[in-house]
Design a protein around this motif. Structure first.
Motif, PDB file in Angstrom:
ATOM      1  N   THR A 222      -6.296  15.890 -33.316  1.00 29.60           N
ATOM      2  CA  THR A 222      -6.658  16.939 -32.367  1.00 29.60           C
ATOM      3  C   THR A 222      -6.749  16.365 -30.958  1.00 29.60           C
ATOM      4  O   THR A 222      -6.282  16.976 -29.992  1.00 29.60           O
ATOM      5  CB  THR A 222      -7.998  17.589 -32.760  1.00 29.60           C
ATOM      6  OG1 THR A 222      -7.848  18.243 -34.022  1.00 29.60           O
ATOM      7  CG2 THR A 222      -8.440  18.610 -31.726  1.00 29.60           C
ATOM      8  N   VAL A 223      -7.331  15.179 -30.831  1.00 35.31           N
ATOM      9  CA  VAL A 223      -7.361  14.500 -29.527  1.00 35.31           C
ATOM     10  C   VAL A 223      -5.940  14.289 -29.020  1.00 35.31           C
ATOM     11  O   VAL A 223      -5.636  14.517 -27.843  1.00 35.31           O
ATOM     12  CB  VAL A 223      -8.103  13.152 -29.622  1.00 35.31           C
ATOM     13  CG1 VAL A 223      -8.011  12.389 -28.305  1.00 35.31           C
ATOM     14  CG2 VAL A 223      -9.560  13.376 -30.008  1.00 35.31           C
ATOM     15  N   MET A 224      -5.058  13.895 -29.924  1.00 36.60           N
ATOM     16  CA  MET A 224      -3.665  13.672 -29.543  1.00 36.60           C
ATOM     17  C   MET A 224      -3.022  14.963 -29.055  1.00 36.60           C
ATOM     18  O   MET A 224      -2.275  14.967 -28.061  1.00 36.60           O
ATOM     19  CB  MET A 224      -2.901  13.118 -30.748  1.00 36.60           C
ATOM     20  CG  MET A 224      -1.541  12.560 -30.418  1.00 36.60           C
ATOM     21  SD  MET A 224      -1.658  11.048 -29.443  1.00 36.60           S
ATOM     22  CE  MET A 224       0.074  10.819 -29.041  1.00 36.60           C
ATOM     23  N   ALA A 225      -3.295  16.066 -29.720  1.00 37.52           N
ATOM     24  CA  ALA A 225      -2.741  17.347 -29.295  1.00 37.52           C
ATOM     25  C   ALA A 225      -3.280  17.759 -27.930  1.00 37.52           C
ATOM     26  O   ALA A 225      -2.566  18.403 -27.142  1.00 37.52           O
ATOM     27  CB  ALA A 225      -3.056  18.421 -30.336  1.00 37.52           C
ATOM     28  N   CYS A 226      -4.516  17.390 -27.636  1.00 37.44           N
ATOM     29  CA  CYS A 226      -5.070  17.646 -26.295  1.00 37.44           C
ATOM     30  C   CYS A 226      -4.392  16.768 -25.254  1.00 37.44           C
ATOM     31  O   CYS A 226      -4.065  17.222 -24.145  1.00 37.44           O
ATOM     32  CB  CYS A 226      -6.578  17.392 -26.288  1.00 37.44           C
ATOM     33  SG  CYS A 226      -7.568  18.538 -27.276  1.00 37.44           S
ATOM     34  N   LEU A 227      -4.164  15.513 -25.600  1.00 37.96           N
ATOM     35  CA  LEU A 227      -3.535  14.584 -24.659  1.00 37.96           C
ATOM     36  C   LEU A 227      -2.143  15.058 -24.251  1.00 37.96           C
ATOM     37  O   LEU A 227      -1.734  14.883 -23.095  1.00 37.96           O
ATOM     38  CB  LEU A 227      -3.437  13.188 -25.283  1.00 37.96           C
ATOM     39  CG  LEU A 227      -4.755  12.403 -25.369  1.00 37.96           C
ATOM     40  CD1 LEU A 227      -4.611  11.218 -26.310  1.00 37.96           C
ATOM     41  CD2 LEU A 227      -5.194  11.928 -23.984  1.00 37.96           C
ATOM     42  N   GLU A 228      -1.417  15.671 -25.163  1.00 41.28           N
ATOM     43  CA  GLU A 228      -0.086  16.166 -24.834  1.00 41.28           C
ATOM     44  C   GLU A 228      -0.102  17.169 -23.689  1.00 41.28           C
ATOM     45  O   GLU A 228       0.890  17.348 -22.998  1.00 41.28           O
ATOM     46  CB  GLU A 228       0.539  16.832 -26.066  1.00 41.28           C
ATOM     47  CG  GLU A 228       1.019  15.870 -27.130  1.00 41.28           C
ATOM     48  CD  GLU A 228       1.760  16.575 -28.238  1.00 41.28           C
ATOM     49  OE1 GLU A 228       2.635  15.943 -28.850  1.00 41.28           O
ATOM     50  OE2 GLU A 228       1.477  17.766 -28.502  1.00 41.28           O
ATOM     51  N   ARG A 229      -1.243  17.822 -23.478  1.00 43.76           N
ATOM     52  CA  ARG A 229      -1.348  18.874 -22.461  1.00 43.76           C
ATOM     53  C   ARG A 229      -1.841  18.352 -21.119  1.00 43.76           C
ATOM     54  O   ARG A 229      -1.867  19.102 -20.135  1.00 43.76           O
ATOM     55  CB  ARG A 229      -2.325  19.953 -22.939  1.00 43.76           C
ATOM     56  CG  ARG A 229      -1.919  20.601 -24.249  1.00 43.76           C
ATOM     57  CD  ARG A 229      -3.109  21.365 -24.811  1.00 43.76           C
ATOM     58  NE  ARG A 229      -2.758  21.998 -26.068  1.00 43.76           N
ATOM     59  CZ  ARG A 229      -2.882  23.293 -26.322  1.00 43.76           C
ATOM     60  NH1 ARG A 229      -3.357  24.096 -25.399  1.00 43.76           N
ATOM     61  NH2 ARG A 229      -2.555  23.784 -27.485  1.00 43.76           N
ATOM     62  N   ALA A 230      -2.256  17.097 -21.074  1.00 42.60           N
ATOM     63  CA  ALA A 230      -2.942  16.587 -19.888  1.00 42.60           C
ATOM     64  C   ALA A 230      -1.988  16.376 -18.720  1.00 42.60           C
ATOM     65  O   ALA A 230      -0.851  15.946 -18.885  1.00 42.60           O
ATOM     66  CB  ALA A 230      -3.649  15.282 -20.218  1.00 42.60           C
ATOM     67  N   ASP A 231      -2.473  16.665 -17.527  1.00 39.21           N
ATOM     68  CA  ASP A 231      -1.764  16.321 -16.298  1.00 39.21           C
ATOM     69  C   ASP A 231      -1.966  14.853 -15.958  1.00 39.21           C
ATOM     70  O   ASP A 231      -1.160  14.261 -15.240  1.00 39.21           O
ATOM     71  CB  ASP A 231      -2.263  17.189 -15.151  1.00 39.21           C
ATOM     72  CG  ASP A 231      -1.891  18.648 -15.344  1.00 39.21           C
ATOM     73  OD1 ASP A 231      -0.837  19.053 -14.841  1.00 39.21           O
ATOM     74  OD2 ASP A 231      -2.645  19.370 -16.023  1.00 39.21           O
ATOM     75  N   LEU A 232      -3.058  14.274 -16.478  1.00 38.98           N
ATOM     76  CA  LEU A 232      -3.321  12.850 -16.269  1.00 38.98           C
ATOM     77  C   LEU A 232      -4.351  12.388 -17.278  1.00 38.98           C
ATOM     78  O   LEU A 232      -5.335  13.085 -17.538  1.00 38.98           O
ATOM     79  CB  LEU A 232      -3.856  12.588 -14.858  1.00 38.98           C
ATOM     80  CG  LEU A 232      -4.272  11.140 -14.547  1.00 38.98           C
ATOM     81  CD1 LEU A 232      -3.053  10.213 -14.513  1.00 38.98           C
ATOM     82  CD2 LEU A 232      -5.035  11.046 -13.220  1.00 38.98           C
ATOM     83  N   TYR A 233      -4.110  11.201 -17.860  1.00 39.71           N
ATOM     84  CA  TYR A 233      -5.142  10.487 -18.592  1.00 39.71           C
ATOM     85  C   TYR A 233      -5.528   9.272 -17.763  1.00 39.71           C
ATOM     86  O   TYR A 233      -4.671   8.482 -17.354  1.00 39.71           O
ATOM     87  CB  TYR A 233      -4.674  10.024 -19.968  1.00 39.71           C
ATOM     88  CG  TYR A 233      -5.721   9.178 -20.673  1.00 39.71           C
ATOM     89  CD1 TYR A 233      -6.715   9.771 -21.432  1.00 39.71           C
ATOM     90  CD2 TYR A 233      -5.734   7.787 -20.528  1.00 39.71           C
ATOM     91  CE1 TYR A 233      -7.698   8.996 -22.053  1.00 39.71           C
ATOM     92  CE2 TYR A 233      -6.713   7.015 -21.141  1.00 39.71           C
ATOM     93  CZ  TYR A 233      -7.687   7.632 -21.905  1.00 39.71           C
ATOM     94  OH  TYR A 233      -8.665   6.876 -22.513  1.00 39.71           O
ATOM     95  N   LEU A 234      -6.827   9.092 -17.554  1.00 38.61           N
ATOM     96  CA  LEU A 234      -7.355   7.970 -16.797  1.00 38.61           C
ATOM     97  C   LEU A 234      -8.393   7.273 -17.653  1.00 38.61           C
ATOM     98  O   LEU A 234      -9.371   7.894 -18.067  1.00 38.61           O
ATOM     99  CB  LEU A 234      -8.000   8.462 -15.494  1.00 38.61           C
ATOM    100  CG  LEU A 234      -8.767   7.430 -14.658  1.00 38.61           C
ATOM    101  CD1 LEU A 234      -7.814   6.398 -14.076  1.00 38.61           C
ATOM    102  CD2 LEU A 234      -9.556   8.117 -13.553  1.00 38.61           C
TER     103      LEU A 234
END
Length: 323
Positions: A222-234
């Protein structure tokens, strides 16, 4: 065709190792896969295609986890045994081909080393397969997010490589402020279940209506599915950083007392930014090898904000050019 895939206890190394799985799945369609790994890493393999099972290997005294693995798989014939932990296990199991990683080559990024093991250059990129249930759950969690999404990983498993919480707070405020590249972005703060207290001040620095958090309350897929939507991971150098890079989202990893040449986020939109001090200088100047001091002091907010802004802008321009 059957593959026994023995990989890491650690999340970050396990994420990188999915590049090897990707290679075998693409090269041998229909291959049946059994994964053996540590309990922390096991969830990222749950949606691997043609998966026969996951054998969790919590560390036991006197190598008991290896004995448990051997008993679990010795009655099967394996067409390929891949052992990325360099144990003797691959040589005492029945199989046709054995691929064993023996130590690290410090002249290469860890992913390039895996590529060399497979005799594939450039190496395939890591891939975490996501099931529909996890995508649906991400839809539920992020359904109210209207604008940009910033995902932040402000923790790590070692205080030495954990950037100061005050600097995360200032950076988030700057990147999401008026006129900034992620103006009014929703901020999702993520970390391991035992790291929530470390991140509390960072979480509370974001207005309640623009924030959410995941600290062991959701599956890693689920975290991975959220990451796919991110404009940026920091975030700090961590397993979550490698998950972000594998998701394809713009990923900015923060490095100090770990080597970015070995563990930078290896992806088209992955970038590493490190302290003004080199790894060698940091290690030479620490109090002792057992110290619990923060070793990220020479990474200023301005440097991170500039790198993040440039990465998001570049990613957006590339998206427009592909429309």
């Amino acid at each position: 065709m059957r593959l026994l895939f023995i990989t890491s206890n650690r999340l970050g190394d396990a994420v990188l190792s999915t590049a090897v799985l990707r290679h075998y799945i693409q090269t041998f369609p229909g291959i049946r896969i059994t994964v053996a790994c540590g309990p922390v890493a096991a969830p990222i393999f749950k949606a691997v295609p043609n998966l026969d099972g996951i054998i969790e290997m919590p560390k036991q005294k006197r190598g008991g986890h290896w004995w448990k693995l051997w008993k679990s798989v010795v009655l099967n014939w394996w067409d390929v045994i891949v052992d990325l932990r360099g144990s003797a296990t691959a040589y005492v199991l029945p199989g046709t081909r054995r691929v064993v990683l023996k130590g690290n080559d410090d002249s290469l990024h860890r992913l390039e080393q895996l590529g060399a093991l497979m005799k594939v250059s450039p190496p395939p990129l890591p891939k975490i397969w996501i099931d529909q249930e996890s995508r649906d759950r991400a839809d539920t969690l992020l359904g109210n997010v209207k604008g940009s999404l910033l995902i932040v990983g402000p923790t790590s498993n070692w205080v030495g490589k954990t950037w100061h919480k005050e600097r995360f707070i200032e950076t988030i405020a700057t990147l999401t402020g008026k006129g900034a590249v992620l103006e009014d972005a929703h901020v999702l703060v993520v970390g391991a279940p035992n790291e929530r207290d470390m991140a509390e001040e960072v979480i509370k620095s974001v207005p309640e209506e623009r924030r959410s958090e995941i600290f062991g309350t959701e599956s890693l897929l689920t975290v991975m599915a959220c990451l796919e939507r991110a404009d940026l991971y920091l975030g700090n150098d961590s397993g979550l950083m490698h998950m972000a890079a594998a998701s394809g989202c713009p990923t900015l990893g923060l490095f100090g007392p770990s080597r970015d040449e070995h563990y930078r986020p290896f992806a088209k939109w992955g970038r590493a930014i490190r302290t003004d001090w080199s790894y060698d200088k940091i290690i030479a100047n620490r109090t002792s090898r057992f110290s619990q001091e923060n070793l990220m002091e020479t990474l200023p907010v301005e440097k991170v904000v500039k790198a993040a802004t440039e990465l998001v802008t570049e990613h957006r321009l590339a998206g427009k050019n592909n429309d």
